[in-house]
Structures are given as C-alpha cells and as structure tokens.
Design a protein around this motif. Structure first.
Motif, PDB file in Angstrom:
ATOM      1  N   GLY A   1       0.820  -1.211   0.000  1.00 27.31           N
ATOM      2  CA  GLY A   1       0.000   0.000   0.000  1.00 27.31           C
ATOM      3  C   GLY A   1       0.854   1.261   0.000  1.00 27.31           C
ATOM      4  O   GLY A   1       0.606   2.198  -0.768  1.00 27.31           O
ATOM      5  N   GLU A   2       1.872   1.282   0.857  1.00 26.87           N
ATOM      6  CA  GLU A   2       2.719   2.484   0.942  1.00 26.87           C
ATOM      7  C   GLU A   2       3.431   2.764  -0.380  1.00 26.87           C
ATOM      8  O   GLU A   2       3.450   3.904  -0.854  1.00 26.87           O
ATOM      9  N   ILE A   3       4.004   1.714  -0.948  1.00 30.89           N
ATOM     10  CA  ILE A   3       4.745   1.941  -2.198  1.00 30.89           C
ATOM     11  C   ILE A   3       3.779   2.414  -3.294  1.00 30.89           C
ATOM     12  O   ILE A   3       4.098   3.306  -4.082  1.00 30.89           O
ATOM     13  N   ALA A   4       2.574   1.819  -3.318  1.00 30.12           N
ATOM     14  CA  ALA A   4       1.593   2.210  -4.334  1.00 30.12           C
ATOM     15  C   ALA A   4       1.207   3.680  -4.190  1.00 30.12           C
ATOM     16  O   ALA A   4       1.106   4.413  -5.181  1.00 30.12           O
ATOM     17  N   ILE A   5       1.002   4.115  -2.942  1.00 31.94           N
ATOM     18  CA  ILE A   5       0.658   5.516  -2.722  1.00 31.94           C
ATOM     19  C   ILE A   5       1.763   6.424  -3.261  1.00 31.94           C
ATOM     20  O   ILE A   5       1.516   7.382  -3.995  1.00 31.94           O
ATOM     21  N   GLY A   6       3.001   6.099  -2.892  1.00 29.87           N
ATOM     22  CA  GLY A   6       4.116   6.948  -3.296  1.00 29.87           C
ATOM     23  C   GLY A   6       4.291   6.981  -4.805  1.00 29.87           C
ATOM     24  O   GLY A   6       4.483   8.039  -5.398  1.00 29.87           O
ATOM     25  N   ARG A   7       4.209   5.804  -5.428  1.00 30.71           N
ATOM     26  CA  ARG A   7       4.450   5.807  -6.865  1.00 30.71           C
ATOM     27  C   ARG A   7       3.323   6.509  -7.606  1.00 30.71           C
ATOM     28  O   ARG A   7       3.540   7.176  -8.610  1.00 30.71           O
ATOM     29  N   ASN A   8       2.113   6.352  -7.095  1.00 32.65           N
ATOM     30  CA  ASN A   8       1.007   7.019  -7.766  1.00 32.65           C
ATOM     31  C   ASN A   8       1.111   8.530  -7.641  1.00 32.65           C
ATOM     32  O   ASN A   8       0.912   9.270  -8.604  1.00 32.65           O
ATOM     33  N   ALA A   9       1.428   8.996  -6.434  1.00 33.14           N
ATOM     34  CA  ALA A   9       1.420  10.447  -6.214  1.00 33.14           C
ATOM     35  C   ALA A   9       2.711  11.112  -6.687  1.00 33.14           C
ATOM     36  O   ALA A   9       2.730  12.308  -6.967  1.00 33.14           O
TER      37      ALA A   9
ATOM     38  N   TYR B   1      10.083   7.355  -6.052  1.00 34.14           N
ATOM     39  CA  TYR B   1      11.222   7.361  -6.978  1.00 34.14           C
ATOM     40  C   TYR B   1      11.245   6.115  -7.858  1.00 34.14           C
ATOM     41  O   TYR B   1      12.239   5.834  -8.526  1.00 34.14           O
ATOM     42  N   VAL B   2      10.145   5.352  -7.832  1.00 25.66           N
ATOM     43  CA  VAL B   2      10.091   4.103  -8.594  1.00 25.66           C
ATOM     44  C   VAL B   2       9.379   4.340  -9.921  1.00 25.66           C
ATOM     45  O   VAL B   2       8.366   5.032  -9.971  1.00 25.66           O
ATOM     46  N   SER B   3       9.903   3.724 -10.972  1.00 25.98           N
ATOM     47  CA  SER B   3       9.287   3.993 -12.274  1.00 25.98           C
ATOM     48  C   SER B   3       8.089   3.082 -12.508  1.00 25.98           C
ATOM     49  O   SER B   3       7.905   2.050 -11.870  1.00 25.98           O
TER      50      SER B   3
ATOM     51  N   ILE C   1       5.337  -3.664  -8.223  1.00 23.94           N
ATOM     52  CA  ILE C   1       5.417  -3.293  -6.811  1.00 23.94           C
ATOM     53  C   ILE C   1       5.240  -4.510  -5.899  1.00 23.94           C
ATOM     54  O   ILE C   1       5.967  -4.690  -4.924  1.00 23.94           O
ATOM     55  N   VAL C   2       4.273  -5.358  -6.246  1.00 23.26           N
ATOM     56  CA  VAL C   2       3.977  -6.483  -5.359  1.00 23.26           C
ATOM     57  C   VAL C   2       5.176  -7.423  -5.242  1.00 23.26           C
ATOM     58  O   VAL C   2       5.566  -7.818  -4.141  1.00 23.26           O
ATOM     59  N   SER C   3       5.792  -7.735  -6.380  1.00 21.25           N
ATOM     60  CA  SER C   3       6.921  -8.658  -6.265  1.00 21.25           C
ATOM     61  C   SER C   3       8.116  -7.969  -5.613  1.00 21.25           C
ATOM     62  O   SER C   3       8.860  -8.590  -4.857  1.00 21.25           O
ATOM     63  N   SER C   4       8.292  -6.666  -5.856  1.00 21.26           N
ATOM     64  CA  SER C   4       9.386  -5.972  -5.155  1.00 21.26           C
ATOM     65  C   SER C   4       9.166  -6.002  -3.650  1.00 21.26           C
ATOM     66  O   SER C   4      10.096  -6.264  -2.881  1.00 21.26           O
ATOM     67  N   ALA C   5       7.927  -5.748  -3.236  1.00 20.71           N
ATOM     68  CA  ALA C   5       7.643  -5.752  -1.798  1.00 20.71           C
ATOM     69  C   ALA C   5       7.905  -7.127  -1.203  1.00 20.71           C
ATOM     70  O   ALA C   5       8.398  -7.249  -0.077  1.00 20.71           O
ATOM     71  N   ALA C   6       7.603  -8.172  -1.972  1.00 16.58           N
ATOM     72  CA  ALA C   6       7.867  -9.520  -1.464  1.00 16.58           C
ATOM     73  C   ALA C   6       9.367  -9.729  -1.286  1.00 16.58           C
ATOM     74  O   ALA C   6       9.817 -10.236  -0.247  1.00 16.58           O
ATOM     75  N   VAL C   7      10.152  -9.294  -2.275  1.00 17.88           N
ATOM     76  CA  VAL C   7      11.604  -9.466  -2.158  1.00 17.88           C
ATOM     77  C   VAL C   7      12.141  -8.677  -0.956  1.00 17.88           C
ATOM     78  O   VAL C   7      12.974  -9.163  -0.187  1.00 17.88           O
ATOM     79  N   ILE C   8      11.641  -7.464  -0.773  1.00 17.58           N
ATOM     80  CA  ILE C   8      12.113  -6.630   0.340  1.00 17.58           C
ATOM     81  C   ILE C   8      11.767  -7.285   1.683  1.00 17.58           C
ATOM     82  O   ILE C   8      12.604  -7.365   2.589  1.00 17.58           O
ATOM     83  N   SER C   9      10.541  -7.775   1.805  1.00 15.87           N
ATOM     84  CA  SER C   9      10.148  -8.417   3.070  1.00 15.87           C
ATOM     85  C   SER C   9      10.991  -9.657   3.347  1.00 15.87           C
ATOM     86  O   SER C   9      11.396  -9.902   4.486  1.00 15.87           O
TER      87      SER C   9
ATOM     88  N   ASN D   1      -8.332   2.171  -6.813  1.00 17.50           N
ATOM     89  CA  ASN D   1      -7.225   2.987  -7.311  1.00 17.50           C
ATOM     90  C   ASN D   1      -5.880   2.372  -6.974  1.00 17.50           C
ATOM     91  O   ASN D   1      -4.943   2.418  -7.765  1.00 17.50           O
ATOM     92  N   MET D   2      -5.810   1.805  -5.775  1.00 14.51           N
ATOM     93  CA  MET D   2      -4.564   1.130  -5.412  1.00 14.51           C
ATOM     94  C   MET D   2      -4.309  -0.031  -6.368  1.00 14.51           C
ATOM     95  O   MET D   2      -3.204  -0.210  -6.869  1.00 14.51           O
ATOM     96  N   ASN D   3      -5.351  -0.803  -6.624  1.00  6.71           N
ATOM     97  CA  ASN D   3      -5.172  -1.963  -7.490  1.00  6.71           C
ATOM     98  C   ASN D   3      -4.786  -1.572  -8.910  1.00  6.71           C
ATOM     99  O   ASN D   3      -3.965  -2.251  -9.542  1.00  6.71           O
ATOM    100  N   ASN D   4      -5.344  -0.478  -9.400  1.00  9.20           N
ATOM    101  CA  ASN D   4      -4.933  -0.015 -10.723  1.00  9.20           C
ATOM    102  C   ASN D   4      -3.453   0.328 -10.732  1.00  9.20           C
ATOM    103  O   ASN D   4      -2.742   0.043 -11.691  1.00  9.20           O
ATOM    104  N   GLU D   5      -3.001   0.946  -9.654  1.00  9.97           N
ATOM    105  CA  GLU D   5      -1.584   1.294  -9.574  1.00  9.97           C
ATOM    106  C   GLU D   5      -0.735   0.024  -9.535  1.00  9.97           C
ATOM    107  O   GLU D   5       0.310  -0.065 -10.176  1.00  9.97           O
ATOM    108  N   LEU D   6      -1.202  -0.965  -8.769  1.00 11.43           N
ATOM    109  CA  LEU D   6      -0.413  -2.201  -8.640  1.00 11.43           C
ATOM    110  C   LEU D   6      -0.369  -2.985  -9.946  1.00 11.43           C
ATOM    111  O   LEU D   6       0.589  -3.719 -10.206  1.00 11.43           O
TER     112      LEU D   6
END
Ligand code: TRP
Length: 460
Positions: free
Chosen positions: A60-68, A236-238, A243-251, A407-412
């Motif tokens: 959710g956080e990454i999606a918010i940031g990338r969208n905005a 800062y993410v293009s 996002i979902v797979s990146s978040a999985a790798v980070i976790s 909206n979050m899902n569209n971003e993801l």
C-alpha cells in the motif's frame, strides 16, 4: 517534477528499500527481543506479522508513493485532499524522532567498531560494566554519533541515485557477506547447537501477550513501515516496475537478515552461557566477550567485522530516515537538497542529545517518573513504535475509505499485468480493507495501555 530524482531501476529500488529495512532493528534489536521473548516463539510470531500484516501495508505504501510521485505529506494530500496531509506530517515527525535516537545507538556501534579495530576494547575484563560506562560517557559518544550523522547527511545530500542508491549498492552486498562469514564462525563455537535449539525450536507456551506486542512492533519497525519511508522511496520508482513482487523481495530480504542475525547471535550466547544478558546491551556485551575470547588478532578482525556490519546496516537505514523529511522540504518548500539535508541533520542530532544523556549521565532522564522509571531513549523509541502501527492502520483506512482500493489496485497492476485475478490480490484486498485496520487498531491501543500502565493487570 523531473528533477526530484529516481532510482535507476528495479535493483536500485529493491536494494535501497531493503537497505532501509535492514538495520539496527535486525541485528541489534531483533536478537534481544527474541532473547527476552522465548527465542523461537518470538521468531514465529514475528514472521507471521511480517507476512500477514506488514507485507500488505508495504504494498500500500509503495503504491501511494508511486502514484502520487511526491513526498509523504504531499502524497496523502494529493490523493486524499483536505486533512489527510496531516497523516503524512505525523509520519515525517515520527521519522525525525526515530532518527534522533537511532543515530545515538548507531554512534555506539561506530564507537565499538573503532575501539575494537584500533583501540583496546578487547582487553577488558567485564563487558557488561564496560558497556554501561561506555554509553554513559558522552564525551566519546557525542563525536561518534555526530560522525554518524555526518556520513548519513553526506550520502543523502548526493541525491537519490548518486547518494542513496550508490551507497546501498556497495553496503548491502558487503553486509550479506560479513553476516554469512560470522554465522559460519559462530556455528563452530562450543555449545553452538544449544543456542540454535533455543532459537529454532518453538515452545508455544512461551507465547504471551508481550510476545505478540513485541513481534508486531518489531515487524513494523524492521520493515520501515508506517511513517512514509516507503511512500517516499516509492515515489522514486518507475511505472514499469512490479510493486507487489518488489515488496515480497524486500520483506524476505529483511526477515532473512533478522533470522540470520539470530543464527549468529544465539550460538555465541550459548558458547559463553550468557542467557541472562538481557535487553539492548545483548550484542554489545555478549559478542564482545566472545571476540575477547578469540585472542587479540582474530578478535580484532572478527569483532571489527561485526561492528562494521552493524554500521553498514545502520547507515542504509539512517539514510532512509533522513530522506523522508528531506523529500518533504525539497518537494513542498522547494528548498535546495543540500541545505535541507544539512539543516535537518543538525536539528535531528540535537534532538537526539536527551536520548544520549539518558543512559546514566542525567539521572532524571535515566528514570522517567511518568514512564515506569524507564530511560528517555526507551521512551522515544516506544512512542515511535506505537506511531508506526497507528500510522500503518491509518494508511489502510486512507486507502479503504478515501483513496479507494480500486485505485490502489490499478496502480499495482501497472508493471504487473496479471495482478487482477491473482490470489495475492484477493489477500491484499482483504488485509487492507479488514484485517490490518482492525488488528492494528486493537493492538495499537493495547500496546499504549501496556506501555504506560502495564497490561498484565488485565490479561496476566
Ligand atoms: N528498519 C530499520 C531497522 O530495522 C529502521 C528504519 C529505517 C525505520 N527507516 C525506517 C523504521 C522508517 C521505521 C520507519 O533498523
């Protein structure tokens, strides 16, 4: 907008976010919390929190940031309008306070690195006492922690790609190598297996309310969630990234470092039978004693590597903590990055002084009358932890009731065309809509009650 910076690509982002996540929280705090909470039982609760609750919040956080495409305050304001910006500001403030005490602990690690590698720290006889005196002695700590803040500011002032990303690309691989080397050493110590058993075989009767509280707040802290660090990095993410797979790798990267840190620490605890060493002094006391026992040369090398590891881990995290308010001032107030970074670094260093002085120097800060006679550093750290779970819960409510989950899902789905229809989507939807807001809300309230008054009176 185009000059606010961005990561060069997927690897740059993942390393930077994993660098933010992997820090003192994993190597200094996780092992002592596990030690206090029954070892394997704590590990189990922690992992459940990471994957069931924290992972969706991270997405959710990454999606918010990338969208905005802007800082934490700006993102909430842009997507939510009205008063939602305050949620971003609340997070930015929490980040400032986290960095204020975090930098003090990082200063201890930096000092230990220097004194083991080049000084006479390994000639001591009583490491518990030594650590007590050490944190009490502000004359050294002042400079070590100031030095640490200067490193942090130097990196952040270079910007996203040349500063943050570059530093992480060097330090993160080094960190993994040092950590693996230390585990191999640790597992060859006498009695190592006892430590491994304590750490890996869960005794479910050890799971108490405290275990759950500590597991949850540790998971939030360790993943750098709840205060907008990942909104900021996400901005800062293009758009072509998943996002979902990146978040999985980070976790996974973060929890694996915590796991490995435990695997390094507990054999050492077992080797010198130091199960009674509790709390924040654990790695400073137990590990230095093991390094002392190795003899002067090997001790210097292995001990020096360990504290260098701790410094690297801390630095990639302090960098992310400083970036959050810096991005706010750069994006919102249009101030130059260098000015902002050095100004903030100075301010936050000064804010950290009471924490530094609370380890014995100033008796009143050492035993706060309104906080169960605990020290000021623990007070700030506990308040910050609470603000993270509260911030995470409010972020879910923001997505749920304001920005809207669609909206979050569209971003993801950008960068992840098969996201719609995936099982993971169903889980993340459920977690953000129901599971996280409810559980984080309830647990945050219980943790606050516990911190100030003690929950044992209610639940035992
Ligand atoms: N996650 C880091 C650690 O485990 C600390 C940290 C960095 C952090 N950035 C953060 C914690 C943002 C909360 C929020 O040491």
């Amino acid at each position: 907008m185009s000059n606010r910076g961005s990561f060069s690509g997927r690897l740059g982002f993942i390393l930077a976010a994993a660098g933010s996540a992997v820090g003192l929280g994993n190597i200094w705090r996780f092992p002592y919390l596990a030690g206090q909470n029954g070892g394997a039982a704590f590990l189990l609760i922690y992992l459940i929190c990471v994957f069931a609750l924290c992972f969706p919040v991270m997405v959710g956080e990454i999606a918010i940031g990338r969208n905005a495409q802007t800082d934490a305050y700006g993102s909430y304001k842009k997507l939510g309008g009205g008063k939602w910006g305050y949620l971003g500001l609340f997070g930015i403030l929490a980040g400032i306070f986290i960095l204020s005490f975090y930098n003090v602990v990082a200063g201890w690690a930096f000092g230990y690195f220097l004194e083991i590698s080049f000084g006479d720290l390994l000639n001591q006889t009583n490491y518990g006492q030594y650590f007590g005196n050490y944190v009490n002695d502000i004359s050294d700590n002042f400079w070590f922690s100031l030095g640490f803040m200067v490193f942090t500011a130097l990196i952040v002032s270079q910007g996203v790609q040349k500063g943050i990303e570059m530093a992480n690309k060097i330090m993160m691989p080094a960190l993994y190598i040092i950590l693996l080397g230390l585990i191999v050493y640790s597992l060859t110590l006498p009695n190592a297996i006892e430590g491994v058993k304590f750490y890996l075989i869960p005794d479910l009767s050890e799971i108490k309310t405290q275990t759950i509280f500590d597991g949850l707040r540790q998971a939030f802290f360790s993943l750098s969630l709840g205060m907008g660090a990942l909104i900021t990095y996400g901005s800062y993410v293009s758009k072509n990234q998943n996002i979902v797979s990146s978040a999985a790798v980070i976790s996974i990267a973060d929890s694996s470092v915590a796991f490995l840190a435990g695997l390094m620490v507990f054999p050492m605890v077992a080797a010198i039978n130091a199960y009674d060493v509790q709390g924040p002094s654990l790695v400073f006391v137990v590990l230095t004693e093991v390094f002392h026992n190795m003899g002067p040369i090997a001790g210097r090398i292995v001990g020096g590597s360990f504290f260098l590891l701790l410094c690297f881990a801390a630095l990639t995290s302090t960098v992310s903590l400083l970036e959050v308010p810096a991005a706010y001032l750069v994006d919102q107030k249009k101030l130059p990055r260098k000015t902002v970074v050095w100004g903030l670094a100075l301010l936050i260093f000064v804010l950290g002084l009471p924490s530094m002085l609370s380890q014995g120097m100033i008796p009143f800060l050492n035993k706060l009358s309104f906080y169960k006679e605990r020290d000021f550093l623990s007070f700030v750290s506990d308040m910050c932890d609470i603000s993270l779970t509260v911030g995470g819960g409010l972020m879910c409510i923001f997505i749920r009731n304001r920005w809207k989950i669609a909206n979050m899902n569209n971003e993801l789905a950008i960068g992840n065309p098969t996201y719609f229809g995936s099982l993971l989507k169903k889980y993340i939807d459920f977690a953000i809509m129901w599971l996280c807001p409810i559980i984080l809300g309830i647990l945050s309230i219980l943790i606050i009650i516990d911190k100030f008054w003690g929950i044992e009176k209610i639940f035992g």
